[in-house]
Scaffold this active site. Structure first.
Site, short mmCIF file in Angstrom:
data_model
loop_
_atom_site.label_atom_id
_atom_site.label_comp_id
_atom_site.label_asym_id
_atom_site.label_seq_id
_atom_site.Cartn_x
_atom_site.Cartn_y
_atom_site.Cartn_z
N GLN A 249 0.81 -1.22 0.00
CA GLN A 249 0.00 0.00 0.00
C GLN A 249 0.85 1.27 0.00
O GLN A 249 0.43 2.30 -0.53
CB GLN A 249 -0.95 -0.02 1.20
CG GLN A 249 -2.05 -1.07 1.09
CD GLN A 249 -2.90 -0.88 -0.16
OE1 GLN A 249 -3.55 0.15 -0.34
NE2 GLN A 249 -2.90 -1.87 -1.04
N HIS A 252 1.64 3.23 -3.35
CA HIS A 252 0.69 4.13 -4.00
C HIS A 252 1.32 5.51 -4.26
O HIS A 252 1.10 6.11 -5.30
CB HIS A 252 -0.55 4.32 -3.13
CG HIS A 252 -1.62 3.31 -3.40
ND1 HIS A 252 -2.39 3.30 -4.54
CD2 HIS A 252 -2.06 2.26 -2.66
CE1 HIS A 252 -3.25 2.30 -4.50
NE2 HIS A 252 -3.07 1.65 -3.37
N GLU A 319 -8.73 4.30 5.53
CA GLU A 319 -9.41 3.96 4.29
C GLU A 319 -9.49 2.45 4.14
O GLU A 319 -10.55 1.88 3.88
CB GLU A 319 -8.63 4.57 3.11
CG GLU A 319 -9.20 4.20 1.75
CD GLU A 319 -8.31 4.65 0.61
OE1 GLU A 319 -8.77 4.59 -0.54
OE2 GLU A 319 -7.15 5.06 0.85
N HIS A 320 -8.35 1.78 4.28
CA HIS A 320 -8.28 0.32 4.22
C HIS A 320 -7.89 -0.21 5.60
O HIS A 320 -6.95 0.29 6.19
CB HIS A 320 -7.21 -0.14 3.22
CG HIS A 320 -7.33 0.46 1.86
ND1 HIS A 320 -6.50 1.48 1.43
CD2 HIS A 320 -8.18 0.19 0.85
CE1 HIS A 320 -6.83 1.80 0.19
NE2 HIS A 320 -7.84 1.05 -0.18
N ASP A 353 -8.70 -3.83 -4.07
CA ASP A 353 -8.28 -2.81 -5.02
C ASP A 353 -8.52 -3.25 -6.46
O ASP A 353 -8.70 -2.41 -7.34
CB ASP A 353 -6.79 -2.50 -4.84
CG ASP A 353 -6.52 -1.52 -3.72
OD1 ASP A 353 -7.49 -0.92 -3.22
OD2 ASP A 353 -5.34 -1.34 -3.36
N HIS A 412 -47.44 29.45 5.56
CA HIS A 412 -47.55 28.01 5.66
C HIS A 412 -48.87 27.60 6.33
O HIS A 412 -49.53 26.65 5.90
CB HIS A 412 -46.38 27.45 6.49
CG HIS A 412 -45.10 27.30 5.73
ND1 HIS A 412 -44.46 28.37 5.17
CD2 HIS A 412 -44.35 26.19 5.44
CE1 HIS A 412 -43.35 27.94 4.57
NE2 HIS A 412 -43.26 26.62 4.71
#
Length: 435
Positions: A249, A252, A319-320, A353, A412
């Site tokens: 990871q 990335h 995130e993961h 992924d 109203h």
């Protein structure tokens, strides 16, 4: 026992964030004013590309022919998994009809947006999977027009595998355009396209800023920062697998945080010993990114027990999130803040992924504390409706009139008054807000 940091990040995901707002705003303004021609000029400048912006059927077929059959089979496998998972998600969202009180019926409908713009990065890495993830979910949702955009390479065009993936996933139009100019083209409806109602997909800081700036005029999946991942591991975890997952990871990007949280100090130290060698063994670009991410953004944290590990993970809202520990059901029930969860050594973030079926467009930078990732539901508008008989209007009309007057909203109140007067002539109602 307080949490112990065997490795502490020297930077955060926003430490070196450039102020790209002025650049993005100028590009968006220029393209909105100049239309197709301005978008083409920026494409020539940034993409170094002067070919067709909208790929023809012949160009799509030619690109698809360049994809090896083995890779086509893999793309089809991944797309089928994503499609079937998206269909299962959609089935959880049903239309609703409920008689609130006798004679007053209210309902819910799920309506797909008309046009979706899907972005698949193609710079440092060619994100074939992003085309699958974004286009397939839009197709399952029922969007009428799906646009896929990806950066072309000079003299080559879009990576053929991205073209093939977008095409088989259901893209109606494929744009050979990247960056802010692609986001602008889909938002403003350039090149004869419909204006996108929603923009989805990952991208660099310029793409993310363009989506943030345009949000409100168009829907977006989320405002994304650098990807991040956290591994929860106990004494039963395999240090080599843990280290490999962290490095996988970190590649990335230079600013992609990875975190290890454990209650076993020996495991943590072993993982830290293994990571540098695994990084060095990667190809040059991948190795450079992973080395920088590990050096500046990675953290290794030793906690007192699994409850503290879970609490620590929820604080990070990754995130993961990977769990390599005993009693996976306990973790599944306990953890509450993550974009996507990977339980056990037998699965990994890389599966999600690329090919396992869950979506890889996920919340970053702690946003998992309040939102999930891309799903069929992101393309759906949840709207409500109601109808009533005259008798069904009687009680709600009185309540509406009195509440409106309590709030000072006389107009109203009168909308309720006239109905009560018409439907129940001669009947007297106390419609004041007084006690």
């Amino acid at each position: 026992m307080a949490r112990e940091y065997l490795k502490k990040a020297t930077l955060t995901a926003t430490s070196d964030a450039s102020d790209v707002r002025d650049i993005v705003n100028k590009i968006l303004s220029d393209i909105e004013a100049g239309g197709d021609d301005a978008a083409r000029e920026y494409a020539a400048k940034f993409d170094k590309y002067n070919g067709n912006i909208i790929l023809t059927a012949e160009e799509i077929a030619a690109a698809s022919d360049l994809v090896p059959d083995k890779l086509k089979a893999d793309i089809q496998f991944a797309q089928d998994n994503v499609r079937r998972f998206a269909e299962a998600q959609k089935s959880t969202l049903t239309d609703v009809e409920l008689e609130i009180v006798p004679g007053l019926i209210a309902g819910q409908k799920a309506i797909p947006v008309d046009a979706a713009g899907c972005y698949a990065p193609g710079g440092r890495y060619s994100h074939v999977a992003s085309a699958i993830m974004t286009v397939t979910t839009a197709k399952v949702a029922g969007c009428n027009h799906i646009m896929a955009a990806s950066p072309p390479r000079p003299g080559v065009g879009i990576n053929p595998a991205i073209v093939y993936a977008a095409h088989i996933s259901g893209a109606d139009t494929i744009l050979a355009m990247g960056g802010v100019q692609a986001i602008a083209a889909m938002t403003f409806g350039l090149f004869g396209l419909p204006k996108a109602n929603i923009l989805v997909g990952p991208g660099n800081q310029f793409v993310a800023e363009a989506k943030r700036t345009l949000f409100g005029r168009v829907g977006i999946d989320m405002i994304a920062g650098p990807t991040d991942s956290l591994v929860l591991a106990d004494k039963t975890a395999d240090p080599f697998i843990v280290a490999t997952d962290l490095v996988s990871q970190a590649e990335h990007g230079y600013n992609s945080p990875v975190w290890l949280v454990t209650d076993d100090r020996a495991l943590a130290e072993k993982v830290m010993d293994l990571v540098p060698g695994l990084i060095a063994d990667l190809p040059p670009v991948n190795s450079e990114n992973a080395a920088a991410a590990w050096r500046d953004y990675a953290e290794v944290i030793v906690c007192a027990d699994r409850e503290d590990m879970a609490a620590c993970s929820d604080d990070y809202a990754p995130e993961h999130l990977t769990v390599q520990a005993e009693d996976l059901d306990w973790w599944l029930n306990r953890l509450s803040c993550y974009g996507s969860l990977f339980l056990g050594e037998e699965t990994t973030v890389s599966y999600g992924d690329k090919a396992s079926g869950t979506n890889h467009v996920l919340p970053t930078s702690g946003a998992a504390s309040y939102t999930g990732g891309l799903s069929v539901h992101k393309y759906m508008k949840i709207v409500t409706w109601q109808r009533a008989t005259r008798e069904g209007s009687k009680r709600v009309g009185q309540a509406t009139a009195r509440i409106s007057r309590l709030e000072g909203m006389e107009g109203h109140a009168r909308a309720a008054d006239v109905r009560l007067a018409k439907y129940f002539p001669g009947e007297n109602f106390d419609l004041s807000a007084d006690g």
